[in-house]
Design a protein around this motif. Structure first.
Motif, short mmCIF file in Angstrom:
data_model
loop_
_atom_site.label_atom_id
_atom_site.label_comp_id
_atom_site.label_asym_id
_atom_site.label_seq_id
_atom_site.Cartn_x
_atom_site.Cartn_y
_atom_site.Cartn_z
N VAL A 1 0.84 -1.21 0.00
CA VAL A 1 0.00 0.00 0.00
C VAL A 1 0.87 1.26 0.00
N CYS A 2 1.88 1.27 0.87
CA CYS A 2 2.75 2.46 0.96
C CYS A 2 3.51 2.70 -0.34
N GLU A 3 4.02 1.64 -0.94
CA GLU A 3 4.79 1.80 -2.18
C GLU A 3 3.91 2.26 -3.32
N ILE A 4 2.68 1.76 -3.39
CA ILE A 4 1.77 2.21 -4.44
C ILE A 4 1.46 3.69 -4.28
N ILE A 5 1.24 4.12 -3.03
CA ILE A 5 0.98 5.55 -2.78
C ILE A 5 2.19 6.40 -3.16
N LEU A 6 3.38 5.91 -2.80
CA LEU A 6 4.60 6.66 -3.11
C LEU A 6 4.86 6.73 -4.61
N VAL A 7 4.57 5.65 -5.32
CA VAL A 7 4.74 5.67 -6.78
C VAL A 7 3.75 6.65 -7.41
N GLY A 8 2.51 6.68 -6.92
CA GLY A 8 1.55 7.66 -7.43
C GLY A 8 2.00 9.08 -7.17
N THR A 9 2.55 9.32 -5.98
CA THR A 9 3.06 10.66 -5.67
C THR A 9 4.25 11.00 -6.55
N ALA A 10 5.14 10.01 -6.80
CA ALA A 10 6.29 10.25 -7.68
C ALA A 10 5.84 10.59 -9.09
N PHE A 11 4.78 9.93 -9.54
CA PHE A 11 4.25 10.21 -10.88
C PHE A 11 3.73 11.64 -10.96
N LEU A 12 3.01 12.08 -9.94
CA LEU A 12 2.48 13.45 -9.93
C LEU A 12 3.59 14.48 -9.78
N SER A 13 4.68 14.09 -9.10
CA SER A 13 5.77 15.05 -8.88
C SER A 13 6.62 15.27 -10.12
N VAL A 14 6.42 14.46 -11.16
CA VAL A 14 7.18 14.67 -12.40
C VAL A 14 6.82 16.01 -13.02
N GLY A 15 5.61 16.47 -12.80
CA GLY A 15 5.19 17.77 -13.31
C GLY A 15 5.81 18.90 -12.52
N ASP A 16 5.23 20.08 -12.66
CA ASP A 16 5.78 21.27 -12.01
C ASP A 16 5.21 21.52 -10.61
N MET A 17 4.51 20.53 -10.03
CA MET A 17 3.90 20.72 -8.72
C MET A 17 4.93 20.48 -7.62
N VAL A 18 5.41 21.55 -7.02
CA VAL A 18 6.44 21.46 -5.99
C VAL A 18 5.92 20.75 -4.75
N ALA A 19 4.65 20.91 -4.47
CA ALA A 19 4.08 20.30 -3.25
C ALA A 19 4.22 18.79 -3.28
N PHE A 20 4.01 18.18 -4.44
CA PHE A 20 4.12 16.72 -4.53
C PHE A 20 5.57 16.26 -4.39
N LYS A 21 6.51 17.07 -4.82
CA LYS A 21 7.92 16.72 -4.66
C LYS A 21 8.30 16.72 -3.18
N VAL A 22 7.83 17.72 -2.45
CA VAL A 22 8.10 17.76 -1.01
C VAL A 22 7.39 16.61 -0.30
N LEU A 23 6.15 16.34 -0.70
CA LEU A 23 5.39 15.25 -0.11
C LEU A 23 6.05 13.90 -0.38
N LEU A 24 6.61 13.73 -1.56
CA LEU A 24 7.28 12.48 -1.89
C LEU A 24 8.52 12.27 -1.03
#
Length: 214
Positions: A70-93
């Motif tokens: 579960v944790c790895e799936i959530i982290l992979v989803g966050t990593a996918f969203l952080s590829v864009g320009d959203m700084v918040a997802f990079k910090v969250l990752l």
């Protein structure tokens, strides 16, 4: 931003056209940062798959396997969203990877001596560092994209030397030829022996006639 980092980030070489050379160098650097950010996502994806396989293969227990998946799936989803320009997802990752690594270390310290937990914790530290590197890459990319051309300083670029073709010193010296006349000089044809003999005879006869007339 630190001045040293800024100089290294903005530095480029120019042959004279500063605007064109800066834009070309900036485009290349931005492209490299984008490829690096995508590489960080692939690392997250690979590490997540390895962690799930380790948890299942080493039989760490249903609870550990489920929580890891579960944790790895959530982290992979966050990593996918952080590829864009959203700084918040990079910090969250980064925070998520660090928290998951800490949870694995704490679980092992509380008495669960499964080797998979240590491996998952170490891999999570690696992904946390990867997320941090992706964050700085995104920051540098955004800085380059928004940097105005008017703020360029002399310290930000180096001029390429201008090369001029050197004279060929190995060429042999060619002597100068005298100027030739425009019209060729007429050379009289050589006299034959008969012609020379007739001229001499003519001279003798002419001289005798002059002496007689006197």
């Amino acid at each position: 931003m630190n001045n040293t980092i800024e100089r290294k980030l903005l530095h480029f070489y120019t042959a004279g056209n500063i605007e064109e050379d800066f834009n070309a160098a900036r485009t290349r650097k931005i492209s490299k940062f984008r490829r690096f950010i995508r590489l960080c996502f692939y690392i997250h994806l690979a590490v997540a798959a390895v962690c799930i396989v380790l948890a299942a293969a080493l039989r760490t227990g249903a609870a550990v396997i489920a929580s890891t998946a579960v944790c790895e799936i959530i982290l992979v989803g966050t990593a996918f969203l952080s590829v864009g320009d959203m700084v918040a997802f990079k910090v969250l990752l980064f925070c998520g990877d660090g928290a998951f690594a800490a949870a694995m270390f704490i679980t092992r310290a509380l008495g669960n001596n499964e080797p998979a937990l240590l491996a998952i914790a170490v891999l999570s530290v690696v992904t946390a560092l990867t997320a941090l590197a992706a964050f700085f890459a995104a920051y540098f990319r955004a800085y380059l994209e928004s940097f105005p051309l008017g703020k360029l300083k002399r310290e930000h670029f180096s001029k390429l030397p201008s090369f001029t073709p050197a004279a060929d010193t190995m060429a042999p010296d060619i002597p100068e030829l005298p100027d030739l006349p425009e019209e060729p000089i007429a050379v009289p044809p050589p006299k034959s022996e008969f012609k020379e003999l007739s001229d001499k005879l003519k001279g003798i006869l002419c001289s005798d006639e002059r002496g007689t007339s006197k």
